[in-house]
Design a protein around this motif. Structure first.
Motif, mmCIF file in Angstrom:
data_model
loop_
_atom_site.group_PDB
_atom_site.id
_atom_site.type_symbol
_atom_site.label_atom_id
_atom_site.label_comp_id
_atom_site.label_asym_id
_atom_site.label_seq_id
_atom_site.Cartn_x
_atom_site.Cartn_y
_atom_site.Cartn_z
ATOM 1 N N ASN A 1 0.827 -1.210 0.000
ATOM 2 C CA ASN A 1 0.000 0.000 0.000
ATOM 3 C C ASN A 1 0.861 1.260 0.000
ATOM 4 O OD1 ASN A 1 -2.396 -1.407 -0.009
ATOM 5 N ND2 ASN A 1 -2.724 -1.262 2.189
ATOM 6 N N THR B 1 -1.390 -3.968 -10.579
ATOM 7 C CA THR B 1 -0.724 -4.006 -9.275
ATOM 8 C C THR B 1 -0.986 -2.736 -8.466
ATOM 9 O OG1 THR B 1 1.304 -3.156 -10.306
ATOM 10 C CG2 THR B 1 1.088 -5.541 -10.076
ATOM 11 N N SER C 1 -5.756 -2.784 -6.208
ATOM 12 C CA SER C 1 -5.944 -4.144 -5.711
ATOM 13 C C SER C 1 -7.258 -4.764 -6.153
ATOM 14 C CB SER C 1 -5.864 -4.149 -4.177
ATOM 15 O OG SER C 1 -6.822 -3.240 -3.627
#
Length: 704
Positions: free
Chosen positions: A503, A547, A550
């Motif tokens: 993240n 990528t 998500s």
């Protein structure tokens, strides 16, 4: 010398309203004044009705500066009436105001009565109201701008601009052009932010109109405010999307700690597996009695030792460590020895002498039990950089990375030793095959891990050796092929923070988009967020959407934003379009339709003026840059926005301009009666004096 009657005829021929009254004439009786007023009040409306037909002809004479009026002008028709009936509509005895009031009010009232839309209904009261307002505007226009038909038209059109014919025409002219996306797509786009009609429909003509309006100062502040708000829409939508897609993130320091800890843990788990597998797999071969030659190990270390320049003193700890490894697996050489007998002979010399020959150094052959223990030690060293055989750390003073590399060289040497032992069919060779194969797999995993760029980047003894900001920068640039490796390494950690680290990487990449779009050094009216820069960054990252986001929904939101941004950047040059028709376009179009020279020239002048009266740049700006953008966008894409809706708009436009074109004729008069501006004291009324007065006036008129 011309007579007074001849001069008056010449003036009337030129469109002037003449009067038989002189400023030198004494004031008449009340009855006479009433008769003059009545004459002006009657002739004015009649002349106004004539102007409905002859207004554009009069404009033609005005533009051509013709001294000979054409038969279809107001002057020409008035003269024809004079010739047929003897009534001269251009000659009055006085009271010019009453004449001008009636001339302007009558055509407006007649047209309303005939059904042409105007200010009021066709009722008697409405017709009277039309007469009064139009008459008043006519008097004002003749007083303010007696020589300009355009200014007269503008002044007399003002009531219609407030209410009536122009209102609908304005709506029609400013109505956006084009075909628009289906309602669902438009609704989605409106969630991102505001779009003009041209950007929504991608109609080139509409885009050109918007560019022209936006660059016109008279359009006001709305275009600037709209573009600023549009940039804010984009920034807000992307910020909210990125915040949602990023989830929980870590600080640069915490990210660095999490990654380093994961890599250390992963390396440790690989070496632990090698040790545990060695204990299990080599147990079956221990009792077979086979010996493993360590020559490949010694050769590998000697080879690495030979690569080190002897003159580099800084590498002495490394050379010493390698030498200690060699000593661990080499039997030292012994020199030849001569041992005399302790028994002396008859001569007193030793009775005999024992000679022990020299023994060269040799590499050890170790049993499987020692092999297993050594593999555990070197497996640990491949992770920790520490190897202790009971005499302290062999790698004392050696950098951890170098120690790990040497340890891997030792392990590869043992792999070769096992291959040789199996090939030479040592005792228990058949039991070594399985153990050797698994050992190879474990060594291969350790080597792959050690050679990864990320491993080398995070292969430090202490996390403080790394700069967190640089770690974040390196992770952002991490190739896609390395991403899964990072995930595998971090997921093996018992307290994995892989989600938070990923993240954080996403957030940093999203920040690249937002930072790149920040406008620096711009004018105070420039948007602070550059949509084109943001779109360019997103385009560069579009290959990473799988990528970066998500879930597919967030990725779809990003593509929606890109679609919206591309529309905001779709534009036409302001020079490539405008609003309305130019005079030359009207002139050419009228000629193509069969219009004669008078009509073509008159319409060339009047149509652009009508368009400016009907819809100014500010009117366009109010429609194009509508703050209530979401409703405006939805309205464009509803079922009514079809070919029929566009046709209706054009029809309304035609009606609005048509209404004004009909009413404009009587508003375009430059004829005016020559009335004295003030009353002078009574003087001689000799005809020669009056004649000289008119001749002087005529000369002055010709000089203009």
């Amino acid at each position: 010398m011309a007579t007074l009657a001849e001069i008056q005829a010449e003036l009337q021929k030129r469109g002037e309203i003449t009067s038989n009254q002189s400023i030198f004439d004494p004031e008449g009786s009340s009855f006479e004044e009433f008769k003059k007023f009545a004459e002006s009040s009657i002739k004015g409306p009649i002349k106004g009705i004539v102007d409905i037909i002859g207004g554009y002809g009069t404009l033609y004479d005005y533009l051509k500066q013709s001294k000979d009026p054409n038969a279809f002008s107001g002057t020409g028709i008035s003269q024809a009436i004079k010739n047929l009936t003897g009534i001269n509509l251009q000659s009055i005895e006085g009271y010019r105001g009453a004449y001008e009031f009636g001339r302007a009010g009558a055509p407006a009232a007649v047209l309303t009565a005939a059904g042409v839309p105007g200010l009021f209904s066709r009722s008697p009261i409405g017709i009277a109201g039309e007469y009064g307002i139009a008459g008043g505007a006519g008097v004002v226009s003749q007083t303010v701008a007696p020589d300009s038909p355009y200014a007269q038209l503008a002044i007399q059109s003002t009531p219609y601009a407030i209410k009536g014919g122009i209102t609908q025409a304005t709506k029609a002219i400013t109505k956006p052009e084009g075909f628009f996306p289906p309602l669902p797509e438009t609704t989605e786009l409106s969630r991102v932010g505001r779009l003009t009609a041209g950007e929504l429909g991608l109609n080139r003509e509409q885009l050109a109109t918007e560019a022209a309006i936006g660059s016109t100062p008279s359009s006001g502040q709305k275009p600037i405010a709209y573009r600023q708000a549009q940039a804010s829409d984009a920034e807000s939508f992307l910020t909210n999307l990125f915040n949602k897609a990023s989830g929980k993130t870590l600080t640069p320091t915490d990210t660095t700690q999490a990654v380093v800890s994961s890599f250390n843990n992963y390396g440790k788990s690989l070496s632990s597996k090698l040790r545990s597998d060695a204990r299990t797999d080599f147990s079956a071969a221990k009792n077979a009695g086979g010996l493993i030659d360590t020559s490949p190990v010694v050769d590998a270390i000697k080879s690495k030792l030979g690569e080190i320049p002897p003159e580099v003193k800084a590498l002495d700890p490394v050379k010493n460590a390698m030498q200690r490894i060699i000593d661990e697996y080499v039997t030292p050489a012994t020199s030849a020895q001569t041992i005399p007998s302790t028994i002396l002979g008859p001569t007193g010399q030793p009775a005999s002498v024992q000679i022990i020959p020299a023994v060269p150094a040799s590499n050890l052959k170790i049993n499987v039990d020692r092999l297993q223990k050594n593999l555990s030690i070197w497996g640990e060293a491949a992770y920790s950089g520490t190897a202790d055989f009971g005499k302290g750390n062999i790698f004392e003073g050696v950098a951890v990375g170098q120690a790990k590399g040497i340890s891997l060289a030792v392990l590869n040497g043992f792999r070769q030793s096992l291959d040789d032992a199996i090939n030479n069919n040592v005792a228990g060779a058949d039991k070594l095959v399985k153990a050797r194969d698994k050992f190879k797999e474990n060594i291969s995993r350790i080597e792959v891990f050690a050679n990864r760029p990320l491993t080398k980047a995070f292969d430090v003894a202490d996390v403080t050796e790394l700069v967190p900001e640089k770690v974040i920068a390196d992770l952002k640039k991490m190739p896609t092929s390395q991403r899964q490796f990072l995930v595998d390494v971090m997921q093996s950690h018992p307290n994995s923070q892989v989600v938070e680290v990923l993240n954080t990487i996403r957030r940093e990449k999203f920040n690249d988009v937002l930072i790149a779009a920040q406008t620096k050094g711009g004018a105070s009216t420039d948007p602070t967020f550059n949509i084109q820069s943001a779109l360019a960054e997103l385009d560069n990252k579009s290959g990473e959407f799988s990528t970066l986001f998500s879930n597919s929904k967030d990725a779809a939101e990003a593509r929606l934003a890109m679609n919206w941004m591309r529309r905001t950047l779709a534009g036409e040059s302001a020079g490539g379009g405008g609003f309305g028709l130019s005079g030359s376009e009207v002139y050419a179009g009228t000629g193509a339709a069969g219009g004669g020279a008078p009509t073509r020239l008159a319409l060339k002048e009047i149509v652009p003026l009508l368009q400016r009266l009907v819809a100014s740049p500010k009117d366009f700006a109010d429609v194009i840059f509508n703050p209530d953008y979401r409703k405006a966008m939805i309205d464009l894409s509803t079922a009514k926005t079809t070919t029929k809706k566009v046709t209706n708009a054009l029809k309304t436009l035609s009606q609005g301009v048509g209404i004004m074109a009909v009413r404009a004729g009587p508003m375009l008069q430059t004829e005016r009666p020559e009335m004295p501006s003030e009353v002078q004291p009574a003087m001689s009324t000799d005809d020669s004096v009056r004649l000289q007065e008119i001749q002087d006036a005529l000369k002055a008129l010709e000089a203009q």
